[in-house]
Each structure stands twice: as structure tokens, then as C-alpha cells.
Design an enzyme around this catalytic site. Structure first.
Site, PDB file in Angstrom:
ATOM      1  CE  LYS A  13      -3.907  -2.249   0.210  1.00 25.26           C
ATOM      2  NZ  LYS A  13      -3.401  -3.465  -0.427  1.00 25.26           N
ATOM      3  CG  ASP A  14      -0.500   4.472  -2.320  1.00 25.32           C
ATOM      4  OD1 ASP A  14      -1.406   3.624  -2.398  1.00 25.32           O
ATOM      5  OD2 ASP A  14      -0.072   5.097  -3.295  1.00 25.32           O
TER       6      ASP A  14
END
Length: 620
Positions: A186-187
Site C-alpha cells: 500500500k502507498d
């Protein structure tokens, strides 16, 4: 353009609408959606800690009342065990002098199963009784045969990479990072929630971490038979705020949003696929495929501009000057020595590993990123060439998700899939494969270059094509223009604070009554888009756009936003816009008396290197 993102679906994209993405990390929320279509929920630190204390006190969530009680177990003994489990008593006891061995064995099994291994039973020293006690936190227990081996939980984090967060959780729980599995990365500069599994790691051990973790919280735990697998989720739900939009662009944006919701966008690999520092991951991947391990390591450690990560940058500079990896490792501070890519490379070199072994020392999901980036670059360039020449048309020889050729008549553009270049393409014919072959040869590579790396670099099944849809249409789309908020005023929640700006109801539909603080007189909403219904009146200088949409796994939200704004959503350009916006904010006069404006201040944290909201200090 460096990464092949040069085409658009929309006809009118000559006008670029500048906007700032991720000024606050709470402007970008990612919630993983599982295969059943359920999004991981977000909680605050306080909520998770309160839940942890309740579970650790023994509220029954780890107690299985369905376990069949042996005939030899008395009500008094069960009550004593419950008191120990709930920490009302330190010890319980049952006389067993009259019980045979099978009965005592069944009693031990009952205690282990009913309390999930949290209550331990043992024979007393005199052999006439069985004594039960609460298992001490951190003590390694023998995994119960009837307890599923995989602990599933939600990990929410803010402003941290997934691999870094997993490294922290593993380190603090005393476990090998390899025991932890996720569906995907995920970011970093975002608030994210995703499911994680850990092999034979106790729930209470993970719950105990919530009082010590910073920027990470663990919750919603259960024991399952199978672990989480890469790519097993459906996708992600994005809630995003774009800031500093010119108010004159509102009508243009509204039209593009409606077109985007209907026609979708080109499914490019986003610029973050190719690295956020000076080192381009695709270049490292090309060197790995060329078996140039020394230059690959040099490039990984050669990226400049790691502002704020002084210990890493200092260690790299020392290594480059002296070649002494052991001395360089001594400069690494805290988690950077074990949770960063550079730290892992330097540690492996300090142990006398070869250049190839140093790359393979990295976890499989990390080292695979480099080769994947090279494949992604070739895919992007082919997609742009095709779309600039033919638009969204279905072409002769196009294939679908099942690798079967599509009929040009009646097939949808959303059925078209394009493979990533790998060894499975070797015996295929057609425009796509000829294009990839020529690109590989230009870099001194061939289809065989992938074959010997398939095991160590997660390149997929060599017997079938790795397909990616060429176009994607977003799901569950909602949006709203937001006025009256400062350039750094929090609009969306994070893991600490939930602002009083309700943007969506439970079903994702914007409700006017839920947005009184951002809705102005004379405005109406349609599909979340503000429409002026009254001429005149003051229009605020600043405009923000809130968006919520779902995307399948592997699809980049920044690429979806690019189709709407025609603005460079890459990190470097966004940092320039962000800096310009902050300078403009500093130049603005103070708010007039009576205008309440609560602004979330930002400062640079030493270990991250980007402007982020300062976290409140947590209890030690």
C-alpha cells in the site's frame, strides 16, 4: 513521458488542471477490499487500544464456549478457569487423584481449546491436582493442534511503507518477517488499512503491540486455516482530496469526472512503480535481467536525495567512499538497519555476500519490484503507442482475460488484456509480442532472460501469460467539491483525528444534511458534484475536490486521477506544487476576526523526509 504515460481516453486533455495530491497524508486513504467485496475498516489508535485492553482482559473473544466439556470437568473448575482467563484470579486448581490418565488428558485438552491457549494447565508437583494459570505474554507456547495456524488481522498505518511497517511489527513481536504475508503493498504517504496474516503468532502478542507502536495499529483478529496470499484481494477503495484547484476549472473538472466514471481510463502502471528517489527501479530491473549484479547493487545504493533519512544517506556515502559495508552499517540508526532496502543490502555485504547474494538477500516481494518495474515500462510504452494510433478500438488479435482471442465485433474495450513481457510470450505471434521482442533486443535481452529468474523474482507461471486489462472503469464513484477549507486544513480522517466534515454516508452517497459545514447557500448536489443555482455571491478563492472510488487490485489511483486532471501526478511535480501552495499560504493575510479556521500544521519528521502532520506523542 519517461515512463510511457503519454495517452488519454478523453478527447479534451490539452488543458492541464494543476492540483495538489497528498499535501496531508490523510488526503489519501486506501482501504483494501477482500475477495468478498468487503473493505477493511479504519479505527483510531484510541479505539484499537481500548479494544486491545478489553480482549486482553478476557472478554470472551478468545474463549470458545462450543468446546465440549469432558464428564470429569466440574462446574467449579470451569468457573476457576474463567476467573484465571479474565485475570480475576492468578491460579485455579482441580483435584485429580481419582482420575485416570485418559481423563486427565481430556481435561488438559479442554482447557487448551476453550481458552485458545491463553490458559495453561499442568500437573501439580504432588501429582494429585491440575493447576491452571494465565500464560505469560511473550512466552512461546506449543501451538494447539485444533487452533488454526494463521492469525489474520487488519494493519492500519499512516505515512509508512508496507514492508517497513511489517518489519517493525515483526521486530517488536520477536518474529521473523517471513511469517507475515499481505495481499500487496500500500502507498506510503497515506492512511491505509489492509489484511495481514502471520503464521503461528499469538493474537495477544500482536494486541500487546498497540500500546508501543507509532503510526501503526493492529485489530480485527482471528485464527484461520489459510494465510493471506499475494493478489488474493479484489482491490482497494480510495478516498482522496485534491487541493489548490483553480475555481475557474470547476466546470471542466465536473465534465471530466462524468466522462471518467463512464469511460474509465488507461490502466497504466503509475510512476511510483518506477521508484520515488533518483534511482529508477526499471533500470535496476534491466541490470538484473542482464545479470549485471554489481551495477544493480550500485544503482540501488546510488540514489541521491534521501532528505530526512540521514543515517541511511550517511551510511551509503561512507560505503561509496570506502567500500566498507561493516563501517557503513554502524551508522544506521533504529529500524533503518533492518527495515530499509539499503540497510538490508549493506548488512548482506558486511557479511561477505556476493553482489548477486546481496540482491537475493532482500525479501522476495521487494527484490521482485525491480524486474516488475522493467516489465511495466515496456507495457506502458506499448499501451501508449497502440492507443495513440487506434484509440479504444478492439483490434484484430486482441485477447481477453482467458487468453482467448476476442471477436472485433461485439467485444468491449474493457475486455482487452495485454500481457506483460516474460518467458511465456516466447512462442506467441502478433503485434504485441513483436513489439516486446524488439524492445528486449534493444536492451541486449531475450525471452530467455526471464527464465532463470522466475523462481527468485516472483515472475509468475511461465506456462501462461501474465495479463493486464488495458482499460479500467472505476466503481462506486462519488465526489464533491469542497469550499471554505484552508490549504492545510484536515478534511479526511486519519488514525488519530476524525474531523467534523462528513463527506459520505454508509452507502457512499453524499448527503446534503451531512455536509452542512461545507455546503453553502444556493448550492445543490448531483452525483456528488456541486452545481451553482444562484448567480452572484462571494466565491472562495480555494477549491478542493473530494473523491471516493473502488479499483481492482494492481490498478493505480494516481493514473485514474491523471485522466481527470491531465496533470502530472508524479511525486516530483506534486512536491513542487505542494511547495508553491505552502509559500502562497504563508503570504496570505491572517483571517479576519470572527472567521474560525483550524489549520493542521505540518513539519518535517527526521525519519521520513516529507512534510507530514506531526503525530501526538503516544503513551510509552
Amino acid at each position: 513521458a519517461d515512463f510511457g504515460l503519454t495517452a488519454f481516453i478523453g478527447a479534451d486533455r490539452k488543458e492541464s488542471i494543476d492540483c495538489v495530491l497528498k499535501r496531508l497524508y490523510s488526503d489519501f486513504i486506501v482501504q483494501e477490499i477482500d475477495a468478498a467485496g468487503v473493505a477493511s475498516r479504519l479505527v483510531t489508535f484510541d479505539e484499537a487500544r481500548a479494544t486491545s485492553k478489553t480482549i486482553m482482559a478476557g472478554d470472551g473473544k478468545l474463549l470458545d464456549e462450543s468446546v465440549v466439556r469432558p464428564a470429569c470437568v466440574t462446574d467449579t473448575f470451569v468457573a476457576a478457569c474463567d476467573a484465571v482467563f479474565e485475570r480475576r484470579e492468578k491460579e485455579g486448581r482441580m483435584e485429580t487423584a481419582d482420575l485416570d490418565k485418559p481423563s486427565r488428558t481430556s481435561l488438559h485438552g479442554y482447557v487448551r481449546s476453550r481458552y485458545g491457549g491463553e490458559v495453561e494447565s499442568e500437573t501439580s508437583k504432588d501429582g494429585d491436582a491440575i493447576v491452571v494459570k494465565r500464560r505469560k505474554p511473550g512466552k512461546r507456547k506449543r501451538w494447539a493442534r485444533d487452533t488454526p495456524p494463521h492469525t489474520h488481522f487488519t494493519m492500519a498505518k499512516e505515512n509508512k511503507e508496507t514492508s517497513y511497517a511489517i518489519g517493525i511489527v515483526a521486530k517488536m513481536s520477536g518474529c521473523n518477517p517471513g511469517l507475515f504475508k499481505t495481499c500487496g503493498l500500500k502507498d506510503r504517504r497515506a492512511v491505509t488499512a489492509q489484511r495481514v496474516s502471520a503464521f503461528q503468532v499469538d493474537i495477544d502478542k500482536l494486541l500487546n503491540l498497540n500500546s508501543r507502536l507509532r503510526g501503526i495499529v493492529l485489530y480485527d483478529m482471528s485464527y484461520e486455516k489459510e494465510g493471506v496470499k499475494t493478489g488474493s484481494h479484489w482491490g482497494n477503495r480510495f478516498s482522496i482530496v485534491l487541493r489548490d484547484i483553480d475555481r475557474a476549472a470547476e466546470s471542466t473538472l465536473a465534465g471530466r469526472l462524468a466522462e471518467w466514471a463512464e469511460k474509465g481510463f488507461i490502466n497504466y502502471f503509475g510512476t511510483q512503480r518506477f521508484g520515488s528517489c533518483e534511482t529508477r527501479t526499471a533500470d535496476v530491473g534491466r541490470l538484473i535481467l542482464q545479470r549485471n549484479w554489481k551495477d544493480a547493487v550500485g544503482l540501488i545504493l546510488g540514489g541521491a536525495g534521501r532528505n530526512g533519512q540521514d543515517s541511511v544517506q550517511g551510511a551509503i556515502e561512507l560505503w561509496k567512499a570506502s567500500g566498507d559495508a561493516t563501517a557503513a552499517c554502524k551508522l544506521l540508526q533504529g529500524a533503518q538497519s533492518f527495515a530499509s532496502v539499503e540497510g538490508s543490502i549493506l548488512r548482506s555485504l558486511s557479511k561477505g555476500k556476493t553482489w548477486q547474494e546481496a540482491v537475493l538477500w532482500l525479501p522476495p516481494n521487494i527484490r521482485s519490484i525491480y524486474v516488475h518495474a522493467y516489465q511495466s515500462l515496456l507495457w506502458n510504452k506499448l499501451a501508449s503507442e497502440r492507443i495513440l494510433a487506434n484509440g479504444m478500438a478492439v483490434l484484430e488479435g486482441d485477447i481477453g482475460a482467458d487468453s482467448v482471442k476476442l471477436e472485433t465485433e461485439g467485444a468491449s474495450p474493457f475486455d482487452v488484456h495485454v500481457p506483460l513481457p516474460n518467458s511465456a510470450c516466447a512462442d506467441k505471434e502478433g503485434y504485441v509480442f513483436a513489439h516486446f521482442k524488439a524492445a528486449l533486443e534493444a536492451d541486449g535481452l531475450s525471452w530467455d532472460s526471464f527464465r532463470t529468474l522466475e523462481k527468485n523474482f516472483s515472475l509468475g507461471d511461465a506456462s501462461r501469460l501474465a495479463l493486464r486489462p488495458l482499460f479500467v472503469r472505476p466503481g462506486s464513484v462519488a465526489w464533491k467539491f469542497v469550499r471554505g477549507k484552508g490549504p492545510s486544513e484536515q478534511i479526511q480522517r486519519d488514525l488519530t483525528y476524525v474531523p467534523d466534515v462528513a463527506l459520505e454516508s454508509e452507502n457512499g452517497v453524499v448527503k446534503e444534511e451531512e455536509n452542512k459545514d461545507i455546503k453553502k447557500e444556493g448550492e445543490d448536489t448531483k452525483n456528488g458534484v456541486k452545481e451553482e443555482t444562484q448567480a452572484g455571491g462571494d466565491v472562495e478563492k480555494r477549491l478542493a475536490l473530494w473523491m471516493r472510488f473502488d479499483l481492482p487490485g494492481g490498478v493505480y489511483a494516481t493514473v485514474a486521477l491523471r485522466e481527470i486532471t491531465a496533470c502530472d501526478m508524479g511525486k516530483r511535480y506534486q512536491k513542487e506544487l505542494n511547495f508553491a501552495g505552502e509559500r502562497a499560504e504563508e503570504a496570505e493575510p491572517a483571517a479576519e476576526a470572527g472567521e474560525e479556521e483550524e489549520v493542521v500544521k505540518e513539519e518535517v519528521l527526521e525519519d521520513e523526509g516529507e512534510p507530514v502532520k506531526k503525530e501526538p506523542k503516544l503513551e510509552e
